[in-house]
Design a protein around this motif. Sequence first.
Motif, PDB file in Angstrom:
ATOM      1  N   ASN A  31      98.645  60.926  34.998  1.00 16.79           N
ATOM      2  CA  ASN A  31      98.901  62.248  34.424  1.00 16.79           C
ATOM      3  C   ASN A  31      98.929  62.245  32.900  1.00 16.79           C
ATOM      4  N   ARG A  32      98.516  61.163  32.286  1.00 16.08           N
ATOM      5  CA  ARG A  32      98.492  61.140  30.824  1.00 16.08           C
ATOM      6  C   ARG A  32      97.369  62.003  30.285  1.00 16.08           C
ATOM      7  N   ALA A  33      97.349  62.171  28.993  1.00 14.93           N
ATOM      8  CA  ALA A  33      96.357  63.025  28.331  1.00 14.93           C
ATOM      9  C   ALA A  33      94.942  62.512  28.591  1.00 14.93           C
ATOM     10  N   PRO A  34      93.969  63.434  28.644  1.00 15.42           N
ATOM     11  CA  PRO A  34      92.574  63.032  28.837  1.00 15.42           C
ATOM     12  C   PRO A  34      92.126  62.047  27.756  1.00 15.42           C
ATOM     13  N   ARG A  35      91.348  61.064  28.150  1.00 13.51           N
ATOM     14  CA  ARG A  35      90.762  60.130  27.186  1.00 13.51           C
ATOM     15  C   ARG A  35      89.513  60.728  26.554  1.00 13.51           C
ATOM     16  N   ILE A  36      88.805  61.533  27.328  1.00 16.13           N
ATOM     17  CA  ILE A  36      87.632  62.236  26.835  1.00 16.13           C
ATOM     18  C   ILE A  36      87.886  63.713  27.101  1.00 16.13           C
ATOM     19  N   GLN A  37      88.018  64.466  26.051  1.00 10.13           N
ATOM     20  CA  GLN A  37      88.279  65.900  26.189  1.00 10.13           C
ATOM     21  C   GLN A  37      87.024  66.608  26.702  1.00 10.13           C
ATOM     22  N   PRO A  38      87.170  67.442  27.722  1.00 10.84           N
ATOM     23  CA  PRO A  38      86.016  68.227  28.169  1.00 10.84           C
ATOM     24  C   PRO A  38      85.512  69.137  27.049  1.00 10.84           C
ATOM     25  N   LEU A  39      84.205  69.356  27.005  1.00  9.32           N
ATOM     26  CA  LEU A  39      83.629  70.282  26.036  1.00  9.32           C
ATOM     27  C   LEU A  39      84.247  71.664  26.235  1.00  9.32           C
ATOM     28  N   CYS A  57      90.146  55.900  45.902  1.00 11.60           N
ATOM     29  CA  CYS A  57      90.001  55.596  44.476  1.00 11.60           C
ATOM     30  C   CYS A  57      91.119  56.210  43.631  1.00 11.60           C
ATOM     31  N   GLY A  58      91.971  57.013  44.250  1.00 10.76           N
ATOM     32  CA  GLY A  58      93.047  57.657  43.496  1.00 10.76           C
ATOM     33  C   GLY A  58      92.552  58.761  42.588  1.00 10.76           C
ATOM     34  N   ALA A  59      91.421  59.380  42.937  1.00 12.69           N
ATOM     35  CA  ALA A  59      90.823  60.425  42.113  1.00 12.69           C
ATOM     36  C   ALA A  59      91.303  61.794  42.596  1.00 12.69           C
ATOM     37  N   GLU A  60      92.528  62.139  42.214  1.00 17.22           N
ATOM     38  CA  GLU A  60      93.097  63.413  42.645  1.00 17.22           C
ATOM     39  C   GLU A  60      92.265  64.593  42.159  1.00 17.22           C
ATOM     40  N   HIS A 108      82.347  57.204  44.631  1.00 21.29           N
ATOM     41  CA  HIS A 108      83.070  56.118  43.978  1.00 21.29           C
ATOM     42  C   HIS A 108      82.806  56.200  42.475  1.00 21.29           C
ATOM     43  N   ALA A 109      81.539  56.381  42.107  1.00 20.60           N
ATOM     44  CA  ALA A 109      81.176  56.507  40.686  1.00 20.60           C
ATOM     45  C   ALA A 109      81.830  57.738  40.066  1.00 20.60           C
ATOM     46  N   VAL A 110      81.802  58.873  40.770  1.00 19.87           N
ATOM     47  CA  VAL A 110      82.445  60.085  40.271  1.00 19.87           C
ATOM     48  C   VAL A 110      83.936  59.832  40.065  1.00 19.87           C
ATOM     49  N   SER A 111      84.561  59.138  40.997  1.00 15.91           N
ATOM     50  CA  SER A 111      85.988  58.814  40.879  1.00 15.91           C
ATOM     51  C   SER A 111      86.264  57.944  39.661  1.00 15.91           C
ATOM     52  N   TYR A 112      85.376  57.003  39.379  1.00 14.64           N
ATOM     53  CA  TYR A 112      85.542  56.173  38.184  1.00 14.64           C
ATOM     54  C   TYR A 112      85.588  57.035  36.930  1.00 14.64           C
ATOM     55  N   VAL A 113      84.664  57.995  36.829  1.00 12.13           N
ATOM     56  CA  VAL A 113      84.632  58.870  35.653  1.00 12.13           C
ATOM     57  C   VAL A 113      85.907  59.712  35.594  1.00 12.13           C
ATOM     58  N   CYS A 114      86.279  60.313  36.724  1.00  7.13           N
ATOM     59  CA  CYS A 114      87.498  61.144  36.750  1.00  7.13           C
ATOM     60  C   CYS A 114      88.711  60.354  36.291  1.00  7.13           C
ATOM     61  N   GLY A 133      88.802  57.124  34.789  1.00  7.36           N
ATOM     62  CA  GLY A 133      88.665  56.442  33.508  1.00  7.36           C
ATOM     63  C   GLY A 133      88.768  57.384  32.322  1.00  7.36           C
ATOM     64  N   ALA A 134      88.151  58.568  32.437  1.00  3.80           N
ATOM     65  CA  ALA A 134      88.187  59.555  31.354  1.00  3.80           C
ATOM     66  C   ALA A 134      89.451  60.412  31.415  1.00  3.80           C
ATOM     67  N   ARG A 135      90.178  60.297  32.535  1.00  4.51           N
ATOM     68  CA  ARG A 135      91.361  61.139  32.785  1.00  4.51           C
ATOM     69  C   ARG A 135      91.000  62.612  32.691  1.00  4.51           C
ATOM     70  N   VAL A 136      90.013  63.008  33.500  1.00 10.67           N
ATOM     71  CA  VAL A 136      89.600  64.407  33.536  1.00 10.67           C
ATOM     72  C   VAL A 136      90.807  65.251  33.951  1.00 10.67           C
ATOM     73  N   PRO A 137      91.142  66.284  33.173  1.00  8.39           N
ATOM     74  CA  PRO A 137      92.323  67.093  33.506  1.00  8.39           C
ATOM     75  C   PRO A 137      92.123  67.849  34.817  1.00  8.39           C
ATOM     76  N   LEU A 138      93.175  67.909  35.618  1.00 10.68           N
ATOM     77  CA  LEU A 138      93.124  68.564  36.918  1.00 10.68           C
ATOM     78  C   LEU A 138      92.829  70.057  36.761  1.00 10.68           C
TER      79      LEU A 138
END
Length: 192
Positions: free
Chosen positions: A9-17, A87-90, A172-178, A180-185
Amino acid sequence: MTPLAATDNRAPRIQPLEAPYPEPTADLLARMNPPGRPEILALFRVLAINPELAERTLDLGRYLLGRKAAIDLHDREVVITRVCARCGAEYEWGVHIAAFGDAAGLSATDRRVMASATEDLELLAPRDRLLVRLVDQLHDTSHVDDELWQAMCTHWSPPQLIELMMLAGWYHAVSYVCNGARVPLEKWAARW
């Protein structure tokens, strides 16, 4: 429910455009976003930071989820939600449960079991248990044992089996991006 993996739940590593988007990016995002969804999904706004890669993902994503897919909606969503849970990609699990769970016929029990590390898989329909076992074996070992393969062959053709494995790998790849980048829910998406 005990999720298979915790959400970061930490801040996104890569902010969405954010809008307004320059024209090539606006066109790309319009093609990536599901029809009828007014806001552009955060995941797509992250992927569009690398527009060449995002462009190349469109065809595979459309094939695996589109009308030409060899796997029906229910089976696809069982695989996708289990992969995302493992993958824990909520983020992606929640988007798929909210957007497709009802149309795919996933009951509250199905949703709970597929997202849980502690629920009894026997609560799922036999075909769904096979799909969950496939995802779990691929996730844990990158292989499918002979017993499971033979059971899968009684329900799915070789082209469908290939598609199921590609679908699991894609998410699995999509989950990695979600993760790793910490895509906001998404505010509207389901939560564990």
